[in-house]
Design an enzyme around this catalytic site. Sequence first.
Site, PDB file in Angstrom:
ATOM      1  N   MET A  95      -3.601   4.440  -0.140  1.00  0.00           N
ATOM      2  CA  MET A  95      -2.625   4.672  -1.196  1.00  0.00           C
ATOM      3  C   MET A  95      -1.462   5.503  -0.675  1.00  0.00           C
ATOM      4  O   MET A  95      -1.672   6.576  -0.120  1.00  0.00           O
ATOM      5  CB  MET A  95      -3.279   5.397  -2.372  1.00  0.00           C
ATOM      6  CG  MET A  95      -4.296   4.581  -3.124  1.00  0.00           C
ATOM      7  SD  MET A  95      -5.161   5.592  -4.344  1.00  0.00           S
ATOM      8  CE  MET A  95      -6.282   6.496  -3.289  1.00  0.00           C
ATOM      9  N   ILE A 138     -11.148   9.785  -0.678  1.00  0.00           N
ATOM     10  CA  ILE A 138     -10.833  10.603   0.493  1.00  0.00           C
ATOM     11  C   ILE A 138      -9.448  11.220   0.346  1.00  0.00           C
ATOM     12  O   ILE A 138      -8.467  10.506   0.127  1.00  0.00           O
ATOM     13  CB  ILE A 138     -10.885   9.762   1.779  1.00  0.00           C
ATOM     14  CG1 ILE A 138     -12.267   9.102   1.918  1.00  0.00           C
ATOM     15  CG2 ILE A 138     -10.587  10.621   3.001  1.00  0.00           C
ATOM     16  CD1 ILE A 138     -12.306   8.034   2.984  1.00  0.00           C
ATOM     17  N   GLY A 196      -1.586  11.134  -2.652  1.00  0.00           N
ATOM     18  CA  GLY A 196      -1.851  10.316  -1.473  1.00  0.00           C
ATOM     19  C   GLY A 196      -3.282  10.360  -0.982  1.00  0.00           C
ATOM     20  O   GLY A 196      -3.958  11.345  -1.147  1.00  0.00           O
ATOM     21  N   SER A 197      -3.790   9.290  -0.390  1.00  0.00           N
ATOM     22  CA  SER A 197      -5.149   9.279   0.114  1.00  0.00           C
ATOM     23  C   SER A 197      -5.659   7.862   0.310  1.00  0.00           C
ATOM     24  O   SER A 197      -4.899   6.940   0.512  1.00  0.00           O
ATOM     25  CB  SER A 197      -6.080  10.022  -0.831  1.00  0.00           C
ATOM     26  OG  SER A 197      -5.899   9.534  -2.123  1.00  0.00           O
ATOM     27  N   ARG A 198      -7.010   7.717   0.209  1.00  0.00           N
ATOM     28  CA  ARG A 198      -7.633   6.430   0.477  1.00  0.00           C
ATOM     29  C   ARG A 198      -8.979   6.365  -0.224  1.00  0.00           C
ATOM     30  O   ARG A 198      -9.615   7.393  -0.483  1.00  0.00           O
ATOM     31  CB  ARG A 198      -7.785   6.322   1.991  1.00  0.00           C
ATOM     32  CG  ARG A 198      -8.714   5.313   2.520  1.00  0.00           C
ATOM     33  CD  ARG A 198      -8.726   5.378   4.045  1.00  0.00           C
ATOM     34  NE  ARG A 198     -10.078   5.371   4.559  1.00  0.00           N
ATOM     35  CZ  ARG A 198     -10.425   5.849   5.740  1.00  0.00           C
ATOM     36  NH1 ARG A 198      -9.526   6.409   6.512  1.00  0.00           N
ATOM     37  NH2 ARG A 198     -11.663   5.776   6.141  1.00  0.00           N
TER      38      ARG A 198
END
Length: 217
Positions: free
Chosen positions: A97, A155, A185-187
Amino acid sequence: MFHKEGAKIILGSLVTTVAVVLLAEKFIANYWLLKFIEVFALVFMVLILQFFRNPKRPVNAADHTIIAPVDGKIVVIEEVYEPEYFKDKRLQVSIFMSPINVHVTRYAVNGLVKFSKYHAGKYLVAWHPKASEENERTTVVIENSVFGDILYRQIAGALARRIVNYAKEGMHVVQGTDAGFIKFGSRVDLFLPLGTEIDVELNQKAIGGKTIIAKKA
């Protein structure tokens, strides 16, 4: 509509934006500098609102499908060893993301939450190979009647400093409903049983609650 996790930040940003504009108008005589500050403040506020947006996406929940838990880009599709819960090989599908994506996390499947754990950690960039094991993260396992146990992991990235996870052990969850939020932001990684037929490709854009990751007839 905006996500409830953004309420305090949106309010604080609004107050700050208004205060900056009013102070600038009072103390800055230079016309172009004043306009620059006003435009900057407005853009800042728009970005905050965009980040916390929470579009309503009706989902026809189905046990035979696994849907994308978040918006973003498919960056990993590979067989890996999952060391925390399964301790064996799984098929990993990861969605990255960017700060401009919707950051709501949605349940990818219907089922029973068997495991939910938070891990403090580092803030490596979300695409770093070790981010899944070393960054701040949450791990959730859902038992689904068709696919069996599905693990997803929120994450944190270099900018994300707070993960919100609503999944609690023993909960029955509904596919597509709100599972949490990752701020800035991240995943999200999905770990699926080997042999699962994947319906997405690398670099494909995924839409949380809509894009089908995998399905069974």
